[in-house]
Write a protein that holds these residues in place. Structure first.
Motif, PDB file in Angstrom:
ATOM      1  N   SER A  19      -1.999   6.431   1.237  1.00  0.00           N
ATOM      2  CA  SER A  19      -1.276   5.219   1.635  1.00  0.00           C
ATOM      3  C   SER A  19      -1.260   4.142   0.556  1.00  0.00           C
ATOM      4  CB  SER A  19      -1.897   4.628   2.902  1.00  0.00           C
ATOM      5  OG  SER A  19      -3.133   4.007   2.603  1.00  0.00           O
ATOM      6  N   ASP A  20      -1.877   4.407  -0.584  1.00  0.00           N
ATOM      7  CA  ASP A  20      -2.039   3.362  -1.592  1.00  0.00           C
ATOM      8  C   ASP A  20      -1.037   3.523  -2.729  1.00  0.00           C
ATOM      9  OD1 ASP A  20      -2.944   1.443  -3.446  1.00  0.00           O
ATOM     10  OD2 ASP A  20      -4.992   1.653  -2.705  1.00  0.00           O
ATOM     11  N   ALA A  21      -0.073   2.591  -2.797  1.00  0.00           N
ATOM     12  CA  ALA A  21       0.986   2.651  -3.802  1.00  0.00           C
ATOM     13  C   ALA A  21       0.657   1.882  -5.078  1.00  0.00           C
ATOM     14  CB  ALA A  21       2.288   2.101  -3.206  1.00  0.00           C
ATOM     15  N   HIS A  22      -0.539   1.343  -5.187  1.00  0.00           N
ATOM     16  CA  HIS A  22      -0.913   0.564  -6.368  1.00  0.00           C
ATOM     17  C   HIS A  22      -1.221   1.476  -7.549  1.00  0.00           C
ATOM     18  CE1 HIS A  22      -1.645  -2.144  -2.974  1.00  0.00           C
ATOM     19  NE2 HIS A  22      -1.256  -3.082  -3.824  1.00  0.00           N
ATOM     20  N   VAL A  47      -1.157   9.646  -3.381  1.00  0.00           N
ATOM     21  CA  VAL A  47      -1.453  11.066  -3.560  1.00  0.00           C
ATOM     22  C   VAL A  47      -1.762  11.696  -2.195  1.00  0.00           C
ATOM     23  CG1 VAL A  47      -2.970  12.735  -4.672  1.00  0.00           C
ATOM     24  CG2 VAL A  47      -2.323  10.630  -5.873  1.00  0.00           C
ATOM     25  N   PRO A  48      -0.945  12.653  -1.765  1.00  0.00           N
ATOM     26  CA  PRO A  48      -1.233  13.341  -0.500  1.00  0.00           C
ATOM     27  C   PRO A  48      -2.566  14.086  -0.588  1.00  0.00           C
ATOM     28  CG  PRO A  48       1.011  13.791  -1.245  1.00  0.00           C
ATOM     29  CD  PRO A  48       0.299  13.110  -2.379  1.00  0.00           C
ATOM     30  N   SER A  68      -8.829   2.622  -4.499  1.00  0.00           N
ATOM     31  CA  SER A  68      -7.882   2.092  -3.527  1.00  0.00           C
ATOM     32  C   SER A  68      -7.955   0.571  -3.543  1.00  0.00           C
ATOM     33  CB  SER A  68      -8.223   2.604  -2.127  1.00  0.00           C
ATOM     34  OG  SER A  68      -7.312   2.089  -1.183  1.00  0.00           O
ATOM     35  N   VAL A  69      -6.812  -0.070  -3.509  1.00  0.00           N
ATOM     36  CA  VAL A  69      -6.807  -1.536  -3.475  1.00  0.00           C
ATOM     37  C   VAL A  69      -5.957  -2.088  -2.336  1.00  0.00           C
ATOM     38  CG1 VAL A  69      -7.347  -1.831  -5.922  1.00  0.00           C
ATOM     39  CG2 VAL A  69      -4.963  -1.729  -5.214  1.00  0.00           C
ATOM     40  N   ASN A  70      -5.469  -1.224  -1.456  1.00  0.00           N
ATOM     41  CA  ASN A  70      -4.596  -1.715  -0.386  1.00  0.00           C
ATOM     42  C   ASN A  70      -5.363  -2.181   0.850  1.00  0.00           C
ATOM     43  OD1 ASN A  70      -5.303   0.673   0.934  1.00  0.00           O
ATOM     44  ND2 ASN A  70      -3.206   1.408   1.135  1.00  0.00           N
ATOM     45  N   GLY A  71      -6.688  -2.012   0.850  1.00  0.00           N
ATOM     46  CA  GLY A  71      -7.486  -2.474   1.965  1.00  0.00           C
ATOM     47  C   GLY A  71      -7.701  -1.457   3.068  1.00  0.00           C
TER      48      GLY A  71
END
Length: 146
Positions: A19-22, A47-48, A68-71
């Motif tokens: 879920s992380d697009a960063h 990345v799946p 991960s940086v999206n929380g």
């Protein structure tokens, strides 16, 4: 995708979670690791789970770094480590996770304990984590798979 070749250091896979697009965090980690003399395969953003496991199984890295940086990293990271540890060739591979793993700020001991209990070798979430991450890397044996 292949690891960038150098003569020394570890083979390291750097990845985000599904879920992380960063990407800036991944590029930063790659640059830090390459500066330290390691070979890096950066799988990129979003990345799946299946791709992460298959690429790690294919490359047999000395270390996997999940960032991960999206929380939302805490819950996804718990799921992903189970999949990595279930793969026979990756069961003993060092795997670390770091970044912004929750939306409520650094989770302290509770989040770290849960992730280590799930199978991570280390968690780097708090301020000053880069120094701790470098120290962790310095303790890993070089050339284990060479």
């Amino acid at each position: 995708m292949d690891l960038v070749e150098t003569d020394v250091g570890l083979d390291i896979v750097v990845t985000s979670l599904a879920s992380d697009a960063h990407t800036w965090n991944l590029v930063f980690l790659q640059l830090v690791l390459e500066e330290m003399g390691h070979r890096v395969l950066n799988l990129g953003a979003c990345v799946p789970d299946g791709l992460l496991v298959s690429e790690c199984a294919r490359h047999a890295p000395d270390l996997v770094v999940v960032s991960s940086v999206n929380g939302h990293g805490f819950h996804e990271a718990k799921r992903v480590i189970g999949l990595l540890r279930a793969e026979p060739g990756l069961a003993a591979t060092p795997v670390v996770v770091g970044g912004k793993l929750g939306i409520d700020g650094p989770g302290g001991r509770e989040r770290t304990s849960a992730l280590v209990g799930a199978g991570y070798d280390a968690v780097f979430e708090d301020a000053g984590s880069l120094a701790a991450f470098r120290a962790f890397l310095d303790r890993l044996p070089v050339g284990v798979r060479s």
